[in-house]
Design a protein around this motif. Structure first.
Motif, PDB file in Angstrom:
ATOM      1  N   SER A 246      16.445 -79.443 -15.242  1.00  0.00           N
ATOM      2  CA  SER A 246      17.493 -80.412 -14.922  1.00  0.00           C
ATOM      3  C   SER A 246      16.945 -81.825 -14.806  1.00  0.00           C
ATOM      4  O   SER A 246      17.613 -82.788 -15.183  1.00  0.00           O
TER       5      SER A 246
ATOM      6  N   LYS B 244      13.963 -71.627  -7.490  1.00  0.00           N
ATOM      7  CA  LYS B 244      14.716 -72.742  -8.062  1.00  0.00           C
ATOM      8  C   LYS B 244      13.837 -73.646  -8.933  1.00  0.00           C
ATOM      9  O   LYS B 244      14.353 -74.561  -9.596  1.00  0.00           O
TER      10      LYS B 244
ATOM     11  N   ILE C  16      26.467 -76.714 -10.939  1.00  0.00           N
ATOM     12  CA  ILE C  16      26.712 -77.465  -9.719  1.00  0.00           C
ATOM     13  C   ILE C  16      28.166 -77.239  -9.348  1.00  0.00           C
ATOM     14  O   ILE C  16      29.045 -77.294 -10.201  1.00  0.00           O
TER      15      ILE C  16
ATOM     16  N   GLY D  98      21.911 -73.451 -13.582  1.00  0.00           N
ATOM     17  CA  GLY D  98      22.003 -74.901 -13.577  1.00  0.00           C
ATOM     18  C   GLY D  98      23.375 -75.405 -13.205  1.00  0.00           C
ATOM     19  O   GLY D  98      23.671 -76.592 -13.372  1.00  0.00           O
TER      20      GLY D  98
ATOM     21  N   ILE E 229      22.102 -75.891  -6.402  1.00  0.00           N
ATOM     22  CA  ILE E 229      22.003 -75.656  -7.840  1.00  0.00           C
ATOM     23  C   ILE E 229      21.839 -74.167  -8.087  1.00  0.00           C
ATOM     24  O   ILE E 229      21.045 -73.498  -7.412  1.00  0.00           O
TER      25      ILE E 229
ATOM     26  N   LEU F 273      21.235 -83.482  -4.308  1.00  0.00           N
ATOM     27  CA  LEU F 273      21.144 -82.087  -4.717  1.00  0.00           C
ATOM     28  C   LEU F 273      19.925 -81.479  -4.037  1.00  0.00           C
ATOM     29  O   LEU F 273      18.809 -81.958  -4.231  1.00  0.00           O
TER      30      LEU F 273
ATOM     31  N   ALA G  38      23.754 -79.416 -14.382  1.00  0.00           N
ATOM     32  CA  ALA G  38      23.050 -80.324 -13.462  1.00  0.00           C
ATOM     33  C   ALA G  38      22.384 -81.476 -14.207  1.00  0.00           C
ATOM     34  O   ALA G  38      22.113 -82.523 -13.612  1.00  0.00           O
TER      35      ALA G  38
END
Length: 639
Positions: A221, A214, A151, A149, A145, A207, A232
């Motif tokens: 998320s 993070k 992906i 945010g 991630i 994930l 995410a």
């Protein structure tokens, strides 16, 4: 699953434990599909986060016979344009970390092609989607991630039904990638990526997120609303998606940040401190002014019922925080007693031998420069060990300038001028023709390393540490000339052990900030921990205390701090002066990370913020504070 979490989260104490768990899930499915004579289709990611997963899969193949002959893989993304042999290529990344070490059929490997002509990309993306369907769909998709945010490379604004396509990279994403390309200006502006819809078609999604950096986007998320601003969050609608986190990345989830709002908790000392500081911050009140009503109205009735009155709890936490503040980080000798000093005990070992480990040649003064200065001023035998050369973080122009100086110096004094002229020409010609991301020659790497050594000497000289107490370890894991390093080896640990045994320090300081985006701090900390565990049975180590500092990338939270060293305005200015000696990192560092401030600004702002926080809690007001946490000797510590 916590009621506040809209995506299941598994939290592991250590990142390596989380990685091994995911690898075991993948291995189990590979074996199951092999027994059924079926293919196992994996969606793979790149970046530092999944590296440990791939490392464990390689181990399972090598040591336990896990075969990948029935495995088909599809990678998430690739920069565009990008040649497959370039250092930043995801083709090269996957080969180096996984494919070159297992028995997968190369025909079963699929990675977006960054070498295509732009006109051919749409057809390629369509075919990529078709190949996934033909393979039977992705069984397990691995994700990381991004700070935005994202992906894959699905930036904010990406739709939930988006498919494989060419996209333009967000500015923050390009900034985060700048270190891999030796400057943001060299980062490609576009990439080919699977879409959110493509990712969501996978049967299972893992994930992975590790480290304090993070934590904010993980919490948004998992607990926030679904929004295209944080792609995410779309995973909240997936039937079998889960976040795999270490404790640091999970820190801002409600179950860890304020678990008492969800139900009863075990009220140990650390949790009590965390709750009281949380309450005081939430209500913007000093700790000693918190009332029974404050506790009751903010879901802390159970704390009162279990521990005691608000007055007793307030005093308990306040006294603890007060006890962490010390102007004598290595202990106070009897001779330092002042009139009115009520200290009950004084240190019987004074002065002490102090060893400060600095991952890069400037982390010591950036992160604990004020404490370093105080230790030196108070008469301790302070040693600083620079674990890596830091040579990749020097601009090419600086290398040219220093090569020119060396040539002029030697010509002026007629010292082996011919050899130095040859070196100057090599540096000039190499850097003139160097392409973005190219590894420096050995000569250029050496010059850049010497630049950083000189800066480290100047910084510690201004801090009161003599040159003979500086130790340049040049740990081998770092010396690749690339952002991507080698794994920590026994040689790295042996170098650290030898230094410990030669100095026999009473105190050790090591960098504990794991949000370093390149992983060097984490690797260097692991080397210190493993070295300490090798010498722990030696007599001198019984009285040794290991303190962990932060500051380059983030600071300890107040409820974590076990030693708070206050800095006067003068000491803060001396710290700034020491940081300024690192001229190659001044004004614009080659690898600044996501924070736009210079390192000295980050450090001062964090030190001042910690002091302001202590003041807001009702403690003494200081100009700045550097915080430390004591390592308890756990075999892997906080890694």
């Amino acid at each position: 699953m916590s009621p506040s979490e809209k995506i299941p989260c598994q939290v592991f104490r250590l990142a390596r434990e989380a990685s091994c768990h995911v690898a075991s899930q993948i291995a189990a499915l590979i074996r199951k599909r092999s027994d059924e004579n079926k293919a196992c289709v994996l969606g793979l990611a790149t970046g530092s986060t999944p590296v440990s997963v791939y490392k464990e899969l390689v181990r399972l193949h090598r040591d336990e016979g896990l075969s990948f002959k029935n495995v088909v893989t599809f990678n998430l993304d690739e920069y565009f344009p990008m040649q497959s042999n370039e250092l930043q290529s995801y083709v090269r990344f996957m080969n180096e970390h996984l494919f070159d070490h297992i028995d997968i059929d190369p025909a079963n490997v699929h990675i977006p092609d960054g070498t295509l002509a732009e006109a051919d990309v749409p057809a390629f993306c369509q075919r990529y989607e078709e190949q996934i369907v033909e393979a039977g769909g992705i069984d397990i998709q691995i994700l990381g991630i991004g700070r935005t945010g994202h992906i894959g490379f699905n930036e904010p604004g990406s739709g939930p039904n988006s498919r494989t396509r060419m996209i333009t990279l967000d500015r923050l994403t390009r900034n985060d990638a700048a270190s891999d390309f030796f400057g943001e200006e060299y980062v490609p502006r576009r990439a080919i990526t699977m879409g959110v819809g493509t990712i969501s078609d996978a049967t299972q999604i893992y994930l992975l997120a590790f480290g304090e950096g993070k934590a904010p986007v993980v919490a948004q998320s998992v607990e926030g609303p679904i929004t295209p601003n944080i792609p995410a969050t779309y995973l909240q609608e997936h039937p079998d998606a889960r976040f795999i986190l270490d404790e640091a990345a999970a820190e801002q989830l409600t179950r860890l940040r304020s678990p008492w709002v969800l139900g009863s908790v075990d009220w140990d000392d650390a949790t009590i401190r965390k709750a009281v500081i949380w309450l005081a911050t939430r209500l913007e009140k000093p700790i000693l002014k918190l009332t029974e009503e404050d506790y009751n109205e903010e879901s802390l009735q159970d704390l009162l019922a279990t521990v005691g009155s608000a007055y007793e709890i307030n005093l308990r936490v306040f006294r603890y925080l007060q006890s962490t503040i010390t102007g004598w980080p290595a202990g106070k000798p009897e001779k330092a007693r002042q009139p009115g000093d009520r200290r009950q005990s004084y240190d019987d070992v004074f002065p002490k031998r102090v060893l400060i480990f600095s991952p890069h040649p400037d982390d010591d003064v950036i992160s604990m420069g004020g404490t370093l200065i105080r230790l030196a001023d108070q008469g301790h035998e302070v040693h600083v060990a620079y674990q890596t050369s830091g040579n990749i973080a020097v601009f090419d122009d600086d290398a040219i300038r220093f090569a020119e100086f060396a040539a002029e110096f030697n010509r002026h004094f007629d010292i082996d001028a011919e050899r130095v002229d040859s070196l100057e020409k090599h540096v000039e010609q190499f850097l003139k023709h160097k392409v973005a991301g190219q590894v420096d020659s050995a000569e250029v790497q050496s010059i850049k390393g010497l630049i950083r050594r000189g800066e480290a000497r100047a910084a510690t000289r201004s801090s009161g540490v003599p040159a003979e107490r500086l130790h340049f370890l040049d740990m081998p894991f770092y010396e690749t000339g690339r952002v991507r390093k080698k794994p920590l080896s026994d040689e790295d640990i042996a170098i650290t052990v030898d230094l410990l045994e030669s100095i026999k320090p009473h105190q050790i300081y090591a960098a504990g900030d794991l949000s370093d985006p390149h992983g060097t701090h984490r690797t260097c900390l692991s080397a210190v921990f493993q070295a300490c565990n090798r010498v722990k049975d030696q007599d001198w180590y019984e009285r040794c205390v290991v303190w962990l500092y932060r500051g380059a990338w983030q600071e300890w939270n107040p409820h974590q701090i076990e030693m708070a060293v206050p800095l006067s305005p003068r000491e803060l200015m001396r710290k700034r002066t020491a940081v300024f000696k690192h001229q190659s990192q001044k004004d614009r560092a080659l690898f600044p990370g996501a924070d736009p401030r210079e390192f000295w600004q980050r450090a001062e702002d964090r030190n001042r913020a910690t002091a302001k926080f202590y003041d807001a809690l009702g403690l003494a007001e200081y100009e700045a504070i550097e915080g430390f946490v004591c390592w308890n000797g756990d075999a892997e510590g906080i890694l």
